[in-house]
Design an enzyme around this catalytic site. Sequence first.
Site, short mmCIF file in Angstrom:
data_model
loop_
_atom_site.label_atom_id
_atom_site.label_comp_id
_atom_site.label_asym_id
_atom_site.label_seq_id
_atom_site.Cartn_x
_atom_site.Cartn_y
_atom_site.Cartn_z
CB SER A 80 19.04 9.83 -40.72
OG SER A 80 18.12 10.21 -40.42
CG HIS A 106 6.69 12.39 -39.26
ND1 HIS A 106 7.81 12.51 -38.94
CD2 HIS A 106 6.18 10.86 -38.44
CE1 HIS A 106 8.61 11.28 -38.79
NE2 HIS A 106 7.45 10.42 -38.53
CB THR A 159 18.07 20.16 -46.82
OG1 THR A 159 18.47 19.48 -48.57
CG2 THR A 159 18.18 19.78 -45.64
CB CYS A 180 -10.20 23.64 -22.78
SG CYS A 180 -8.68 23.38 -22.81
CD GLN A 228 10.97 10.21 -42.03
OE1 GLN A 228 11.60 9.63 -40.91
NE2 GLN A 228 11.36 9.87 -43.52
CB CYS A 230 -9.75 19.90 -25.20
SG CYS A 230 -10.10 21.50 -26.29
P1 NAD Z 1 17.05 13.24 -40.96
O1 NAD Z 1 17.59 14.75 -40.65
O2 NAD Z 1 17.65 13.11 -39.80
O3 NAD Z 1 18.41 13.32 -41.62
C1 NAD Z 1 18.04 13.35 -42.99
C2 NAD Z 1 19.08 12.88 -44.07
O4 NAD Z 1 19.33 13.57 -45.63
C3 NAD Z 1 20.40 12.71 -44.11
O5 NAD Z 1 20.92 10.97 -44.33
C4 NAD Z 1 21.17 13.75 -45.09
O6 NAD Z 1 22.36 12.82 -45.31
C5 NAD Z 1 19.80 13.91 -46.06
N1 NAD Z 1 19.76 15.13 -46.65
C6 NAD Z 1 20.31 15.87 -47.04
N2 NAD Z 1 20.87 16.72 -47.24
C7 NAD Z 1 19.37 16.07 -49.09
C8 NAD Z 1 20.24 16.48 -50.09
N3 NAD Z 1 19.98 18.10 -50.86
N4 NAD Z 1 19.46 15.71 -51.26
C9 NAD Z 1 19.39 14.30 -50.30
N5 NAD Z 1 19.99 13.86 -49.28
C10 NAD Z 1 19.85 15.11 -48.13
O7 NAD Z 1 16.00 13.57 -41.25
P2 NAD Z 1 14.16 12.65 -40.86
O8 NAD Z 1 14.96 11.23 -41.63
O9 NAD Z 1 13.12 12.85 -42.52
O10 NAD Z 1 14.32 12.50 -40.17
C11 NAD Z 1 13.66 13.50 -39.37
C12 NAD Z 1 12.77 14.01 -38.78
O11 NAD Z 1 12.62 15.49 -38.48
C13 NAD Z 1 11.77 13.57 -39.29
O12 NAD Z 1 11.09 13.09 -38.62
C14 NAD Z 1 11.17 14.68 -39.98
O13 NAD Z 1 9.22 14.85 -39.68
C15 NAD Z 1 11.10 16.30 -39.23
N6 NAD Z 1 12.05 17.02 -39.59
C16 NAD Z 1 11.24 17.40 -40.83
C17 NAD Z 1 11.22 18.92 -41.61
C18 NAD Z 1 10.98 18.88 -42.95
O14 NAD Z 1 9.07 18.77 -43.29
N7 NAD Z 1 11.80 19.93 -44.09
C19 NAD Z 1 13.00 19.40 -41.19
C20 NAD Z 1 13.10 18.86 -40.51
C21 NAD Z 1 13.15 17.57 -40.24
ZN ZN Z 2 -8.83 23.12 -25.84
#
Ligand code: NAD
Ligand code: ZN
Length: 244
Positions: free
Chosen positions: A189, A121, A30, A150, A103, A132
Amino acid sequence: MTERSDIREVAHWIRTSNYTAVLTGAGMSTESGIPDFRSAGGWWRQVDPRKVATVEALETDYPFFRDFYRARIEGLRACRPHRGHYLLAEWEAKGWVHAVATQNVDGFHLQAGSRTVYELHGSLHTFRCHDCGSPAEEPEFMEGRSCSRCGGRLRPNIVLFGELLPSDAWEGALAAIRWADLVLVIGTSLEVYPVSQLPSMAKGKLVFINLEPTAEDGMFDRVIRGKAGEVLAALDGELRAAEA
Ligand code: NAD
Ligand code: ZN
């Protein structure tokens, strides 16, 4: 932020651990400007990303699915890894971190120079045909073309809700977390299965660096409440001070 004594103690654990594994989630990125799922409400046509990141969305409304991922990929182009990503890569080079399981699909750990990275992920940087399985190139997907082999639907190589995780990444992450005597969990989370199960498989010390409280906080030896980039920088300050 958190207590200085917690930072000092966790830095000591990092320094004295023989094998440290890191598990990151959307909160790791973030500070690079990529919204996590919790704060993404309203980010894209008021749609909950959790409803688009599904096999069902791909198969029932492909144009909607494609437009969502095009917007995510375009958004990603404007973003870069932040200091925290680079610190984890430096710590690996110094022998303080041994594996990063993530993730995130943004590719930032690899871009920042981490070498042992398990992308649980998948990634938004490579593409394939959903029908395909043939590999495809980013421009083909972004331009809305069909599979050249395909005629099927192109997609990024990410894991959608309803799909299995890539077994090599899963096995690697699981082994690293089981083996580790310290696991740092950052910015997740812990609501998305099966990654949510990984911390409970650790045998070593468990540290959680997260902005907000979660239902899983109780399982950790230390919870450091703060922003990933800032907490990692504070830990790095302690590590360097102890090194000098
Ligand atoms: P989530 O959005 O469910 O939870 C994010 C957590 O991070 C929250 O608890 C929040 O309080 C905390 N957070 C936010 N900003 C923060 C910071 N600066 N420092 C520390 N903590 C912070 O995310 P998740 O558990 O990763 O699950 C979401 C799913 O979405 C995953 O499967 C992921 O693949 C996907 N996703 C990926 C991205 C990416 O690649 N950057 C972005 C969004 C979602
Ligand atoms: Zn194909």
